[in-house]
Design an enzyme around this catalytic site. Structure first.
Site, PDB file in Angstrom:
ATOM      1  N   ARG A  53       0.886  -1.175   0.000  1.00 53.78           N
ATOM      2  CA  ARG A  53       0.000   0.000   0.000  1.00 53.78           C
ATOM      3  C   ARG A  53       0.918   1.218   0.000  1.00 53.78           C
ATOM      4  O   ARG A  53       1.743   1.383   0.909  1.00 53.78           O
ATOM      5  CB  ARG A  53      -0.892   0.009   1.245  1.00 53.78           C
ATOM      6  CG  ARG A  53      -1.532   1.376   1.479  1.00 53.78           C
ATOM      7  CD  ARG A  53      -2.608   1.358   2.527  1.00 53.78           C
ATOM      8  NE  ARG A  53      -3.782   0.679   2.017  1.00 53.78           N
ATOM      9  CZ  ARG A  53      -4.989   0.735   2.602  1.00 53.78           C
ATOM     10  NH1 ARG A  53      -5.146   1.415   3.724  1.00 53.78           N
ATOM     11  NH2 ARG A  53      -6.011   0.113   2.073  1.00 53.78           N
ATOM     12  N   HIS A  93      -7.599   1.188  -6.148  1.00 51.53           N
ATOM     13  CA  HIS A  93      -7.731   0.276  -4.987  1.00 51.53           C
ATOM     14  C   HIS A  93      -8.432  -1.008  -5.466  1.00 51.53           C
ATOM     15  O   HIS A  93      -9.582  -1.279  -5.099  1.00 51.53           O
ATOM     16  CB  HIS A  93      -8.544   0.969  -3.897  1.00 51.53           C
ATOM     17  CG  HIS A  93      -8.466   0.298  -2.554  1.00 51.53           C
ATOM     18  ND1 HIS A  93      -7.625  -0.767  -2.275  1.00 51.53           N
ATOM     19  CD2 HIS A  93      -9.133   0.557  -1.384  1.00 51.53           C
ATOM     20  CE1 HIS A  93      -7.779  -1.129  -1.012  1.00 51.53           C
ATOM     21  NE2 HIS A  93      -8.688  -0.348  -0.455  1.00 51.53           N
ATOM     22  N   GLN A 141     -10.215  -3.779  -3.084  1.00 54.27           N
ATOM     23  CA  GLN A 141     -11.502  -3.366  -2.521  1.00 54.27           C
ATOM     24  C   GLN A 141     -12.640  -3.689  -3.479  1.00 54.27           C
ATOM     25  O   GLN A 141     -13.685  -4.211  -3.080  1.00 54.27           O
ATOM     26  CB  GLN A 141     -11.480  -1.858  -2.234  1.00 54.27           C
ATOM     27  CG  GLN A 141     -12.789  -1.343  -1.688  1.00 54.27           C
ATOM     28  CD  GLN A 141     -13.104  -1.919  -0.316  1.00 54.27           C
ATOM     29  OE1 GLN A 141     -12.271  -1.867   0.586  1.00 54.27           O
ATOM     30  NE2 GLN A 141     -14.297  -2.483  -0.143  1.00 54.27           N
ATOM     31  N   ASP A 200     -17.403   7.221  -0.751  1.00 53.29           N
ATOM     32  CA  ASP A 200     -16.152   7.031  -0.013  1.00 53.29           C
ATOM     33  C   ASP A 200     -15.852   8.342   0.701  1.00 53.29           C
ATOM     34  O   ASP A 200     -16.505   9.368   0.446  1.00 53.29           O
ATOM     35  CB  ASP A 200     -15.025   6.647  -1.001  1.00 53.29           C
ATOM     36  CG  ASP A 200     -13.716   6.290  -0.302  1.00 53.29           C
ATOM     37  OD1 ASP A 200     -13.723   6.036   0.915  1.00 53.29           O
ATOM     38  OD2 ASP A 200     -12.670   6.261  -0.995  1.00 53.29           O
ATOM     39  N   CYS A 214     -16.356   1.609   1.190  1.00 52.45           N
ATOM     40  CA  CYS A 214     -15.220   0.720   1.479  1.00 52.45           C
ATOM     41  C   CYS A 214     -14.760   0.803   2.925  1.00 52.45           C
ATOM     42  O   CYS A 214     -14.073  -0.091   3.405  1.00 52.45           O
ATOM     43  CB  CYS A 214     -14.070   1.025   0.529  1.00 52.45           C
ATOM     44  SG  CYS A 214     -13.340   2.659   0.777  1.00 52.45           S
ATOM     45  N   ARG A 222     -13.259  -8.649   1.804  1.00 54.63           N
ATOM     46  CA  ARG A 222     -11.844  -8.383   1.520  1.00 54.63           C
ATOM     47  C   ARG A 222     -11.040  -9.666   1.773  1.00 54.63           C
ATOM     48  O   ARG A 222     -10.137 -10.011   1.009  1.00 54.63           O
ATOM     49  CB  ARG A 222     -11.314  -7.262   2.427  1.00 54.63           C
ATOM     50  CG  ARG A 222     -11.934  -5.888   2.179  1.00 54.63           C
ATOM     51  CD  ARG A 222     -11.555  -5.331   0.831  1.00 54.63           C
ATOM     52  NE  ARG A 222     -10.122  -5.211   0.666  1.00 54.63           N
ATOM     53  CZ  ARG A 222      -9.379  -4.197   1.106  1.00 54.63           C
ATOM     54  NH1 ARG A 222      -9.949  -3.179   1.716  1.00 54.63           N
ATOM     55  NH2 ARG A 222      -8.069  -4.166   0.911  1.00 54.63           N
TER      56      ARG A 222
HETATM   57  N1   CP Z   1     -11.104  -0.199   2.761  1.00 53.78           N
HETATM   58  C1   CP Z   1      -9.827  -0.241   3.155  1.00 53.78           C
HETATM   59  O1   CP Z   1      -8.908  -0.458   2.361  1.00 53.78           O
HETATM   60  O2   CP Z   1      -9.634  -0.072   4.500  1.00 53.78           O
HETATM   61  P1   CP Z   1      -8.248   0.105   5.263  1.00 53.78           P
HETATM   62  O3   CP Z   1      -7.701   1.454   4.899  1.00 53.78           O
HETATM   63  O4   CP Z   1      -8.613  -0.002   6.710  1.00 53.78           O
HETATM   64  O5   CP Z   1      -7.300  -0.984   4.832  1.00 53.78           O
HETATM   65  N1  NVA Z   2     -10.034   6.854  -0.783  1.00 55.65           N
HETATM   66  C1  NVA Z   2      -9.551   6.376   0.494  1.00 55.65           C
HETATM   67  C2  NVA Z   2      -9.736   4.901   0.599  1.00 55.65           C
HETATM   68  C3  NVA Z   2      -9.328   4.303   1.906  1.00 55.65           C
HETATM   69  C4  NVA Z   2      -9.470   2.821   1.965  1.00 55.65           C
HETATM   70  C5  NVA Z   2      -8.100   6.775   0.672  1.00 55.65           C
HETATM   71  O1  NVA Z   2      -7.324   6.630  -0.281  1.00 55.65           O
HETATM   72  O2  NVA Z   2      -7.751   7.250   1.743  1.00 55.65           O
END
Ligand code: CP
Ligand code: NVA
Length: 308
Positions: free
Chosen positions: A107, A134, A137, A225, A266, A294
């Site tokens: 990530r 992402h 997700q 989101d 998400c 997930r």
């Molecule tokens: N939805 C998601 O990716 O959550 P986290 O940021 O908690 O991993």
């Molecule tokens: N759009 C959000 C998603 C988190 C899972 C971010 O990138 O922070």
């Protein structure tokens, strides 16, 4: 080498096979304690590195548990505590990690970091979120839609709010799984033209509608989101909130969709900003099924990457 970098760069047939595998693995585990291993142990003897340059709850825990259920082991690494954070190149990090582990999930911020990791690693790399996409997700979200309503092909999905990284992967999925997609949000936060173009190139209907009430008419699924993503500067918060407030998913907006429309987010959510608690905890919401899935969807991705 089978990297899972994005939904638009993975074949539709492989995506389909992964979702089918996720459904099957979820069914097979029904009623079992979460810590028990699967009967099938395809990752036995495998070590998976989980690298986080941003915070995470779901991605971190679901990958960790998923790998263990499949018989493998994990190490969770924070980008800041690695030499990566002190200037060691991504390429060198990728080459070194490939000597120790069988798969890397990362990530990160810039998409380029993910792409360089994949280019130089000699083991599969999975995208656990970048500023742009992402994909893990949305694989869980497709699984979730199917288990509640059957095939998502031909359905109308409406994204309300920021055209961000999660929205981008939804657009990729629209193209690959064949559903129609409407974005409703302020023009300054539109999804990237490249992603709108990808979905359109696959022949699905893609619309941008500034009026949220018009956008959700006949919707089968409404998704939103957070209004401020992890890569967005704190200084943009007030402006974003002001621009996005008209796109809040509340009971009024939900009532304008089809009566059996689903609601997805998400998570993590800022309750009563992008969506009200009444919607998040209401009869249309499947947010905690998305979170659970997930686990199952990523187990399917891990197996696909490792050819198991
Ligand atoms: N939805 C998601 O990716 O959550 P986290 O940021 O908690 O991993
Ligand atoms: N759009 C959000 C998603 C988190 C899972 C971010 O990138 O922070």
């Amino acid at each position: 080498m089978k990297h899972f970098l994005d939904i638009h760069t993975t074949s539709a047939a492989d995506l389909r096979a992964m979702i089918d595998s996720a459904h099957a693995m979820k069914t097979a585990r029904q009623g079992r304690p979460k810590g028990t291993p699967d009967d099938d142990q395809p990752l036995k003897g495998h070590m998976v590195a989980l690298i986080f340059e941003k915070p995470s709850t779901r991605t971190r825990v679901s990958f960790d548990v998923g790998v263990r259920q499949l018989g493998g082991e994990t190490m969770v690494l924070s980008g800041k505590e690695m030499q990566l954070g002190h200037g060691e190149t991504i390429a060198d990090t990728a080459r070194v990690l490939s000597r120790y582990v069988d798969l890397i999930m990362i990530r990160t911020f810039e998409e380029q970091t993910l792409l360089e990791m994949a280019e130089h690693a000699t083991v599969p790399v999975i995208n656990g979120l970048t500023n742009r996409t992402h994909p893990c997700q949305i694989m869980a979200d497709i699984q979730t839609y199917e288990e509640h309503r059957g095939s998502i092909a031909g359905k109308k999905v409406v994204w309300a709010g920021d055209g961000n990284n999660v929205c981008a992967s939804f657009l990729h999925a629209a193209g690959q799984f064949g559903f129609d997609f409407t974005f409703t949000g302020p023009q300054t936060l539109d999804p990237e033209p490249e992603w709108l173009g990808f979905a359109r190139s696959k022949g699905v209907s893609v619309a941008v509608e500034r009026d949220p009430a018009k956008a959700v008419a006949d919707a089968d699924l409404i998704v939103t989101d957070t209004w401020v993503s992890m890569h967005d500067p704190e200084s943009a918060k007030e402006r974003r909130h002001n621009q996005l407030r008209p796109y809040q998913v509340n009971e009024d907006l939900m009532a304008k969709a089809k009566p059996d429309a689903l609601f997805m987010h998400c998570l993590p959510a800022h309750r009563n900003d992008e969506a009200t608690s009444a919607v998040m905890d209401g009869p249309h919401s499947v947010i905690f099924d998305e979170a659970e899935n997930r686990l199952h969807a990523q187990k399917a991705i891990l197996r696909w990457c490792l050819g198991r």
